[in-house]
Motif scaffolding. Structure first.
Motif, PDB file in Angstrom:
ATOM      1  N   TRP A  91       0.837  -1.200   0.000  1.00  0.00           N
ATOM      2  CA  TRP A  91       0.000   0.000   0.000  1.00  0.00           C
ATOM      3  C   TRP A  91       0.868   1.245   0.000  1.00  0.00           C
ATOM      4  O   TRP A  91       2.063   1.192   0.328  1.00  0.00           O
ATOM      5  CB  TRP A  91      -0.929   0.012   1.213  1.00  0.00           C
ATOM      6  N   MET A  92       0.239   2.348  -0.350  1.00  0.00           N
ATOM      7  CA  MET A  92       0.917   3.641  -0.343  1.00  0.00           C
ATOM      8  C   MET A  92       0.041   4.669   0.364  1.00  0.00           C
ATOM      9  O   MET A  92      -1.161   4.744   0.103  1.00  0.00           O
ATOM     10  CB  MET A  92       1.222   4.110  -1.772  1.00  0.00           C
ATOM     11  N   PHE A  93       0.652   5.445   1.270  1.00  0.00           N
ATOM     12  CA  PHE A  93      -0.024   6.587   1.874  1.00  0.00           C
ATOM     13  C   PHE A  93       0.143   7.764   0.914  1.00  0.00           C
ATOM     14  O   PHE A  93       1.246   8.290   0.759  1.00  0.00           O
ATOM     15  CB  PHE A  93       0.577   6.926   3.241  1.00  0.00           C
ATOM     16  N   ILE A  94      -0.932   8.168   0.278  1.00  0.00           N
ATOM     17  CA  ILE A  94      -0.874   9.207  -0.740  1.00  0.00           C
ATOM     18  C   ILE A  94      -1.202  10.563  -0.112  1.00  0.00           C
ATOM     19  O   ILE A  94      -2.225  10.718   0.576  1.00  0.00           O
ATOM     20  CB  ILE A  94      -1.847   8.910  -1.891  1.00  0.00           C
ATOM     21  N   THR A  95      -0.348  11.537  -0.353  1.00  0.00           N
ATOM     22  CA  THR A  95      -0.567  12.903   0.112  1.00  0.00           C
ATOM     23  C   THR A  95      -0.891  13.801  -1.075  1.00  0.00           C
ATOM     24  O   THR A  95      -0.914  13.360  -2.222  1.00  0.00           O
ATOM     25  CB  THR A  95       0.685  13.417   0.850  1.00  0.00           C
ATOM     26  N   ALA A  96      -1.135  15.078  -0.789  1.00  0.00           N
ATOM     27  CA  ALA A  96      -1.518  16.018  -1.840  1.00  0.00           C
ATOM     28  C   ALA A  96      -0.304  16.469  -2.636  1.00  0.00           C
ATOM     29  O   ALA A  96       0.831  16.453  -2.148  1.00  0.00           O
ATOM     30  CB  ALA A  96      -2.232  17.223  -1.235  1.00  0.00           C
ATOM     31  N   ASP A  97      -0.572  16.851  -3.846  1.00  0.00           N
ATOM     32  CA  ASP A  97       0.462  17.388  -4.718  1.00  0.00           C
ATOM     33  C   ASP A  97       0.778  18.816  -4.264  1.00  0.00           C
ATOM     34  O   ASP A  97      -0.118  19.657  -4.216  1.00  0.00           O
ATOM     35  CB  ASP A  97      -0.035  17.386  -6.164  1.00  0.00           C
ATOM     36  N   PRO A  98       2.027  19.134  -3.912  1.00  0.00           N
ATOM     37  CA  PRO A  98       2.349  20.493  -3.447  1.00  0.00           C
ATOM     38  C   PRO A  98       2.036  21.568  -4.475  1.00  0.00           C
ATOM     39  O   PRO A  98       1.709  22.703  -4.118  1.00  0.00           O
ATOM     40  CB  PRO A  98       3.856  20.418  -3.162  1.00  0.00           C
ATOM     41  N   ASN A  99       2.117  21.229  -5.767  1.00  0.00           N
ATOM     42  CA  ASN A  99       1.854  22.214  -6.808  1.00  0.00           C
ATOM     43  C   ASN A  99       0.365  22.431  -7.045  1.00  0.00           C
ATOM     44  O   ASN A  99      -0.043  23.496  -7.486  1.00  0.00           O
ATOM     45  CB  ASN A  99       2.513  21.767  -8.124  1.00  0.00           C
ATOM     46  N   GLU A 100      -0.456  21.413  -6.758  1.00  0.00           N
ATOM     47  CA  GLU A 100      -1.902  21.521  -6.946  1.00  0.00           C
ATOM     48  C   GLU A 100      -2.573  20.704  -5.845  1.00  0.00           C
ATOM     49  O   GLU A 100      -2.725  19.498  -5.948  1.00  0.00           O
ATOM     50  CB  GLU A 100      -2.322  21.002  -8.325  1.00  0.00           C
ATOM     51  N   GLN A 101      -2.960  21.394  -4.779  1.00  0.00           N
ATOM     52  CA  GLN A 101      -3.424  20.715  -3.579  1.00  0.00           C
ATOM     53  C   GLN A 101      -4.775  20.036  -3.753  1.00  0.00           C
ATOM     54  O   GLN A 101      -5.176  19.246  -2.903  1.00  0.00           O
ATOM     55  CB  GLN A 101      -3.500  21.716  -2.420  1.00  0.00           C
ATOM     56  N   GLU A 102      -5.503  20.327  -4.813  1.00  0.00           N
ATOM     57  CA  GLU A 102      -6.794  19.696  -5.020  1.00  0.00           C
ATOM     58  C   GLU A 102      -6.677  18.283  -5.558  1.00  0.00           C
ATOM     59  O   GLU A 102      -7.670  17.567  -5.644  1.00  0.00           O
ATOM     60  CB  GLU A 102      -7.647  20.548  -5.980  1.00  0.00           C
ATOM     61  N   GLN A 103      -5.484  17.836  -5.916  1.00  0.00           N
ATOM     62  CA  GLN A 103      -5.307  16.484  -6.398  1.00  0.00           C
ATOM     63  C   GLN A 103      -4.139  15.847  -5.666  1.00  0.00           C
ATOM     64  O   GLN A 103      -3.294  16.519  -5.085  1.00  0.00           O
ATOM     65  CB  GLN A 103      -5.052  16.463  -7.908  1.00  0.00           C
ATOM     66  N   SER A 104      -4.116  14.514  -5.683  1.00  0.00           N
ATOM     67  CA  SER A 104      -3.054  13.779  -5.017  1.00  0.00           C
ATOM     68  C   SER A 104      -1.863  13.614  -5.954  1.00  0.00           C
ATOM     69  O   SER A 104      -1.954  13.822  -7.168  1.00  0.00           O
ATOM     70  CB  SER A 104      -3.565  12.408  -4.566  1.00  0.00           C
ATOM     71  N   ILE A 105      -0.725  13.213  -5.363  1.00  0.00           N
ATOM     72  CA  ILE A 105       0.467  12.970  -6.169  1.00  0.00           C
ATOM     73  C   ILE A 105       0.233  11.809  -7.130  1.00  0.00           C
ATOM     74  O   ILE A 105       0.711  11.815  -8.261  1.00  0.00           O
ATOM     75  CB  ILE A 105       1.668  12.692  -5.248  1.00  0.00           C
TER      76      ILE A 105
END
Length: 309
Positions: free
Chosen positions: A266-280
């Motif tokens: 599994w992977m703990f997915i965080t937000a994309d720093p460049n676009e916080q409305e989507q995940s990395i």
């Protein structure tokens, strides 16, 4: 005489008054329930609207996971014999799980126990967002470390703040399709809600014990009580109100080298720093549903971070 009409359309026969009254009462009841939003179609629309509401994931500045972070749990791929697209750990709820405080607060919320499954949607929402919660009073903002006990809780509000839990398999309590150890969301927090992050490579597991957990990298999520790892089963498909999803259980799948298989990764997915409305993961992965005509869709990029000094 055979063509003579004995009655015309205006003649009322039988219990016509009773039938007319019942129709009027049924119409009044329908309009009353519609005004209160109690129709099944209205409740279903309310459920989907609230549970699919977008959620902002936590942006990790240094790449490490911390208590209080809002993340998604994604199983990137299945086994060689049963491959599948990335799936997110998601809530499976129906109208029986929706409750409301009629005297205190009219806002609806989810009541446990609720099922979980592996959904194909990679968009962060109430349904697939979880909060890393401490079990020993550790303050929010503290770095999560390998082999450290923690809990996974749904977001507050409509999701109800439910805890991801599991327990020993019994004849009456087990997964529906695979009959393995069941995983569900419950209201009360206890030892059966404790999990720990394990480094995915067995040869380097001891060296990583106690080191900070880096987000967006492959890990194992092991249940503290039963020592079984969270798994997404590609060969067991559930038909839910949200479509076709994979069954999620707590079961460790080992290969011939005694290493956990990809179903447990599994992977703990965080937000994309460049676009916080989507995940990395959204930025790295191209969904085959929306890009089905592309011959070579992008694959998930998995980079393993270095240890913290």
């Amino acid at each position: 005489m055979a063509n003579v009409r004995t009655y015309n359309r205006n003649v009322r026969v039988g219990n016509w008054r009773e039938d007319a009254t019942l129709e009027e009462e049924s119409l009044k009841d329908f309009l009353h329930r519609k005004e209160k939003g109690q129709l099944t179609v209205q409740k279903t629309g309310m459920l989907r609207q609230n549970i699919l509401k977008p959620v902002h994931l936590t942006v990790s500045q240094d790449g490490f996971l911390r208590y209080g972070d809002t993340v998604m749990l994604v199983n990137t791929e299945g086994t060689k014999s049963d491959p599948h697209e990335p799936c997110t750990l998601s809530i499976i709820a129906d109208l029986s799980n929706v409750m409301s405080h009629s005297q205190v607060n009219t806002d609806p919320y989810l009541q446990g126990p609720c099922q979980v499954g592996g959904a194909s949607s990679l968009k962060p929402c109430v349904r697939n967002a979880f909060v890393i919660t401490s079990v020993d009073g550790t303050s929010n903002g503290t770095v999560l470390r390998y082999e450290e006990s923690f809990a996974l809780r749904t977001t507050a509000g409509f999701a109800g703040g439910l805890y991801l839990a599991s327990d020993l398999r019994t004849f009456e309590k087990c997964a529906k399709l695979s009959r393995q150890q069941e995983v569900s969301l419950v209201e009360q927090h206890g030892f059966f809600c404790w999990w720990r992050v394990v480094y995915f490579d067995p040869q380097e597991r001891l060296e990583h014990e106690g080191y900070p957990v880096q987000g967006n990298t492959k890990v194992l999520i092991s249940h503290c009580k039963t020592n079984q790892c969270l798994a997404a089963l590609a060969n067991h498909v559930l038909w839910t109100p949200f479509g076709k999803e994979y069954e999620v259980t707590a079961h460790t799948f080992l290969d011939s080298h005694k290493a956990e298989q990809k179903s447990n990764h599994w992977m703990f997915i965080t937000a994309d720093p460049n676009e916080q409305e989507q995940s990395i993961l959204q930025r790295q992965h191209v969904s085959p549903i929306t890009h089905e005509h592309q011959p070579n869709p992008k694959t998930v990029i998995d980079t393993q971070g270095e240890k913290e000094n």
